[in-house]
Scaffold this active site. Structure first.
Site, PDB file in Angstrom:
ATOM      1  N   VAL A 123       0.814  -1.224   0.000  1.00  0.00           N
ATOM      2  CA  VAL A 123       0.000   0.000   0.000  1.00  0.00           C
ATOM      3  C   VAL A 123       0.843   1.266   0.000  1.00  0.00           C
ATOM      4  CG1 VAL A 123      -2.052  -1.059   1.005  1.00  0.00           C
ATOM      5  CG2 VAL A 123      -0.324  -0.093   2.531  1.00  0.00           C
ATOM      6  N   GLY A 304      -2.573   1.038  -4.170  1.00  0.00           N
ATOM      7  CA  GLY A 304      -1.858   1.613  -3.027  1.00  0.00           C
ATOM      8  C   GLY A 304      -2.567   2.841  -2.467  1.00  0.00           C
ATOM      9  N   HIS A 305      -2.104   3.299  -1.303  1.00  0.00           N
ATOM     10  CA  HIS A 305      -2.715   4.470  -0.652  1.00  0.00           C
ATOM     11  C   HIS A 305      -2.628   5.713  -1.532  1.00  0.00           C
ATOM     12  CE1 HIS A 305      -3.668   2.447   2.953  1.00  0.00           C
ATOM     13  NE2 HIS A 305      -2.495   2.488   3.540  1.00  0.00           N
ATOM     14  N   MET A 306      -1.448   5.933  -2.145  1.00  0.00           N
ATOM     15  CA  MET A 306      -1.298   7.170  -2.915  1.00  0.00           C
ATOM     16  C   MET A 306      -2.228   7.192  -4.119  1.00  0.00           C
ATOM     17  SD  MET A 306       1.890   8.912  -4.878  1.00  0.00           S
ATOM     18  CE  MET A 306       1.316   8.293  -6.463  1.00  0.00           C
TER      19      MET A 306
END
Length: 337
Positions: A123, A304-306
């Site tokens: 992530v 992923g988070h971004m």
């Protein structure tokens, strides 16, 4: 807190148990994801519960979390942090599953990403994960399978904390999940989507005993691109193509001077209207998303988070290009399409 921890340990028949401590703030994982903005601390022993708890509360006030809330118009008096404490899963492999494509609304298939070891490397964009695209019909046929090279993994220390180790040579290019395991996960994803009545963003882990576990399920915000991002753009002649391929986390076009980000200090000096170029994706980049034209990274994945943040900010983002930091010179005027 100590009494609850003692009860948890006695339930699993141990005097002590290592836990995963995760942020659970007001508004987190709602219409806004707050992806990667607050702290999670993994593999915490009983003696470190309270210091870890304080660190997670304090993560309300990191520069990126404050910047995120300012950009989203959230008042300071409307936030509060609690911390959830779960028994730690010593994962062989882990990752993320989307029950729908995050921005292509016509693609109603499951997307699963997987890395060896613990999930933060997936992530946080440190490692490009394996990705599997799975149909929701029948016995969940696997439509597409991309196996990435995964040279390192994050693992739990026997006593406390985490460390990085190399993945054995023979496993680096192997898929983390068998076809049977992919189908089990896909069935979980469909059940969760049906239960909650909307697309889901699921974190999962495979433990040492070969059991697949759902760690978290939250609404997946489907970000439909506006018309201008879907228009076919004619090929631009007379300009070299510096980077091709990769994975689009959010479609669109951005143009500006390239700015290489390698440290937090680079983020503080990020110029208005630049294109952010970095080795791997990071949720810290939220600090400059409001003034960036686009993001291009060498590694990272759309789960992923971004990538979630790029979609919230409608920011054209290209991940896993392998060569962006070598092919694009700092200050060079580039167009990301």
């Amino acid at each position: 807190i100590g009494a609850a921890y003692a009860r948890m340990a006695s339930e699993v028949g141990a005097t002590s148990v290592r836990v995963s401590m995760r942020s659970s703030a007001i508004g987190e994982d709602s219409e806004l994801s707050f992806a990667g903005q607050y702290l999670t601390i993994l593999n915490v022993p009983g003696g470190e519960l309270l210091p870890a708890y304080k660190k997670i509360l304090a993560s309300l006030y990191t520069p990126r979390a404050i910047s995120y809330r300012l950009n989203k118009g959230i008042r300071d008096e409307d936030i509060a942090m609690s911390v959830v404490c779960l028994q730690m899963v010593d994962a062989v492999a882990s990752g993320v599953m989307y029950s729908h494509h995050p921005f292509n609304l016509r693609d109603d298939n499951l997307l699963i990403s997987a890395v060896w070891g613990l999930g933060p490397y997936a992530v946080d964009g440190v490692i490009t994960p394996d990705t599997y695209r799975v149909a929701k019909t029948g016995d969940f046929p696997i439509l597409d399978l991309k196996v990435a090279c995964k040279p390192v993994q994050l693992v739990a220390n026997p006593d406390a904390g985490l460390h990085e180790i190399p993945v054995p040579q023979e496993k680096q290019d192997q898929p983390c999940l068998s076809p049977a395991q992919i189908k089990v996960l896909a069935a979980y994803g469909l059940k969760l989507e049906e239960h909650y009545g909307c697309a889901q963003d699921v974190e999962w882990a495979l433990d040492q005993a070969g059991r697949l576990m759902v760690l978290q399920s939250r609404p997946l915000v489907l970000q439909a691109p506006t018309g201008k991002e879907l228009q076919d753009i004619p090929a631009v002649t007379g300009y070299p193509v510096l980077v091709e391929g990769g994975a689009a986390a959010f479609p669109g076009v951005g143009c500006g001077p390239a700015f290489l980000v390698q440290s937090d200090e680079d983020l503080l000096n990020f110029p208005d209207g630049a294109v952010l170029v970095a080795r791997h994706s990071s949720p810290k980049f939220v600090m400059v998303m409001a003034k960036a034209q686009a993001i291009v990274t060498d590694s990272g994945s759309i789960s992923g988070h971004m990538a979630s943040l790029s979609r919230e900010f409608s920011l054209p983002t290209l991940l896993d290009t392998k060569v962006a930091t070598q092919a694009i010179a700092p200050g060079q005027l580039v167009t990301v399409d």
